[in-house]
Design an enzyme around this catalytic site. Sequence first.
Site, PDB file in Angstrom:
ATOM      1  N   ARG A 132      -0.552  -8.294   2.924  1.00 42.37           N
ATOM      2  CA  ARG A 132      -0.775  -6.874   2.664  1.00 42.37           C
ATOM      3  C   ARG A 132      -0.962  -6.629   1.163  1.00 42.37           C
ATOM      4  O   ARG A 132      -1.762  -5.799   0.752  1.00 42.37           O
ATOM      5  CB  ARG A 132       0.416  -6.073   3.191  1.00 42.37           C
ATOM      6  N   ARG A 138       0.102  -2.244  -3.799  1.00 41.81           N
ATOM      7  CA  ARG A 138       1.542  -2.028  -3.971  1.00 41.81           C
ATOM      8  C   ARG A 138       2.112  -3.168  -4.803  1.00 41.81           C
ATOM      9  O   ARG A 138       2.166  -4.303  -4.326  1.00 41.81           O
ATOM     10  CB  ARG A 138       2.239  -1.999  -2.599  1.00 41.81           C
TER      11      ARG A 138
HETATM   12  P1  AMP Z   1       8.824   1.136   2.021  1.00 39.96           P
HETATM   13  O1  AMP Z   1       7.503   1.810   1.841  1.00 39.96           O
HETATM   14  O2  AMP Z   1       9.629   1.713   3.155  1.00 39.96           O
HETATM   15  O3  AMP Z   1       8.711  -0.362   2.097  1.00 39.96           O
HETATM   16  O4  AMP Z   1       9.672   1.459   0.706  1.00 39.96           O
HETATM   17  C1  AMP Z   1       9.248   1.008  -0.563  1.00 39.96           C
HETATM   18  C2  AMP Z   1      10.365   1.207  -1.573  1.00 39.96           C
HETATM   19  O5  AMP Z   1      10.664   2.602  -1.692  1.00 39.96           O
HETATM   20  C3  AMP Z   1      11.703   0.546  -1.245  1.00 39.96           C
HETATM   21  O6  AMP Z   1      11.727  -0.824  -1.625  1.00 39.96           O
HETATM   22  C4  AMP Z   1      12.660   1.404  -2.047  1.00 39.96           C
HETATM   23  O7  AMP Z   1      12.613   1.078  -3.421  1.00 39.96           O
HETATM   24  C5  AMP Z   1      12.061   2.799  -1.883  1.00 39.96           C
HETATM   25  N1  AMP Z   1      12.600   3.489  -0.698  1.00 39.96           N
HETATM   26  C6  AMP Z   1      11.901   3.887   0.411  1.00 39.96           C
HETATM   27  N2  AMP Z   1      12.707   4.479   1.294  1.00 39.96           N
HETATM   28  C7  AMP Z   1      13.957   4.448   0.757  1.00 39.96           C
HETATM   29  C8  AMP Z   1      15.236   4.882   1.208  1.00 39.96           C
HETATM   30  N3  AMP Z   1      15.398   5.462   2.413  1.00 39.96           N
HETATM   31  N4  AMP Z   1      16.292   4.687   0.374  1.00 39.96           N
HETATM   32  C9  AMP Z   1      16.152   4.128  -0.835  1.00 39.96           C
HETATM   33  N5  AMP Z   1      14.977   3.657  -1.302  1.00 39.96           N
HETATM   34  C10 AMP Z   1      13.886   3.827  -0.523  1.00 39.96           C
END
Ligand code: AMP
Length: 194
Positions: A132, A138
């Site tokens: 990805r 990202r």
């Molecule tokens: P994701 O897109 O869900 O993989 O999230 C990417 C990044 O966003 C994570 O590695 C965290 O740094 C931050 N993040 C997303 N959701 C949360 C959450 N519920 N709590 C804390 N950090 C979050």
Amino acid sequence: MSTQKTNLVLFGPPGAGKGTQANFIKESFGLVHISTGDVFRFNIKNATDLGKLAQTYMDAGNLVPDQVTIDMLSAEVEKNRAAKGFIFDGFPRTEAQAKALDILLNGYQTEITAMVALEVPDALLVQRLLERGKTSDRPDDANVEIIQNRINAYYSQTAILKSYYDAQGKYYGVDGVGTIEIITKRLKELINSF
Ligand code: AMP
């Protein structure tokens, strides 16, 4: 179902396919999809205060502090208060977030219907995330150490939520290995049974 709304926590480690699958199932069930990661990325792109705060944590593959995340999620739910229900993707990630979500939904006279977890072995996660990373733009997908840190954060802070929802009889595991279409079918069958 005990509540009129359907509120799903789509769960699983980074790379399990939560975002992909949420996009397929939200329309079938008329649910609003809230991805906390997407909201943070939108804020980073637009250089908001929230984005600036979240970026250092995200770039390192660490969790953004609970209160910041809970406040942001609460605002997203409030914006969509008329929704038939929600798919929470990437939230909750800590027990404090899960408790805050219960209180938040309670305030809208509703509750979590189910935690639906995509189960995928670690080796496959790293492979999927690196793949990805080639196209997703990202930074946290481009580096094996950061990916590993995200997976570690999942096991040390997030995986315990399985028992949190299991204790309430709300945990449902789904095999997250297979084609996107097969996994969507498994999820739809499960959600239809609620
Ligand atoms: P994701 O897109 O869900 O993989 O999230 C990417 C990044 O966003 C994570 O590695 C965290 O740094 C931050 N993040 C997303 N959701 C949360 C959450 N519920 N709590 C804390 N950090 C979050």
